[in-house]
Design a protein around this motif. Sequence first.
Motif, short mmCIF file in Angstrom:
data_model
loop_
_atom_site.label_atom_id
_atom_site.label_comp_id
_atom_site.label_asym_id
_atom_site.label_seq_id
_atom_site.Cartn_x
_atom_site.Cartn_y
_atom_site.Cartn_z
N GLU A 92 -5.35 14.46 4.47
CA GLU A 92 -5.31 13.03 4.17
C GLU A 92 -5.81 12.77 2.75
O GLU A 92 -5.23 11.97 2.02
N GLN A 93 -6.90 13.44 2.38
CA GLN A 93 -7.43 13.28 1.04
C GLN A 93 -6.42 13.76 0.00
O GLN A 93 -6.23 13.13 -1.03
N GLN A 143 -3.17 13.78 0.31
CA GLN A 143 -2.09 12.81 0.22
C GLN A 143 -2.51 11.60 -0.63
O GLN A 143 -1.72 11.10 -1.42
N LYS A 144 -3.75 11.16 -0.48
CA LYS A 144 -4.25 10.05 -1.30
C LYS A 144 -4.29 10.45 -2.77
O LYS A 144 -3.88 9.68 -3.64
N ASP A 145 -4.80 11.66 -3.05
CA ASP A 145 -4.88 12.13 -4.43
C ASP A 145 -3.49 12.25 -5.05
O ASP A 145 -3.28 11.87 -6.20
N SER A 162 -0.75 10.66 -4.15
CA SER A 162 -0.21 9.32 -4.31
C SER A 162 -0.79 8.65 -5.56
O SER A 162 -0.06 8.02 -6.33
#
Length: 150
Positions: free
Chosen positions: A56-57, A59-61, A63
Motif C-alpha cells: 500500500e505504501q 502504491q502511494k509512493d 502515485s
Amino acid sequence: METNPTISGGAKQPANPVTNNGVQQSSGKSGNGTTRWQEAAAKGRAKREGANVTQEQFQKDLSAFVNDVESLLSRGGTLSAEALQVSKEQLSEKMEGIKEQLSEFGEKASETTSHIVDVARDYVRTRPLQSVGVAFGVGAVVGLLMSRNR
C-alpha cells in the motif's frame, strides 16, 4: 541415536528425522496440537499481511511520483533552470526509493517461493503415497481436459 521400530524392509528410522532445511518430520503435530502445515500457512498469512502494508505504501509512493512527473511536465516550460534542476533531483531521489522498494518486493517474493517449496518438499517426504495419489489425480484431470479439446 534413538530409533523407532522398523518400518518396511527392516530399515530402522531415526526417532527425529530432519529434512535438509531443518524441518522436523515426526508425527506432523506440534506441541500445541496444530500441524506443521497449519503453522506454515499461518506464517505465510502473516508475511502477506505485513507485505500488504508495504505494498500500500509503495502504491502511494508510486502515485505521488507519477503526479509529480505530470506536474513537472505541465509546468516544465515555465520553470527556471535552477527550479528545473531541483525538481529533477527530487524526482531522482523518489525514483531511487521506488527502485529500493521494488527490490525488497523481489526479495520477499523469493523468500516466499522458497518457503513454499520447502513446505511442499517436506509434505512429499512425510506423505509420499498421498503425494503420488494427488499427482496422479491432477495428471488424470489435466489429461481428460486436454483430450476433450482435440
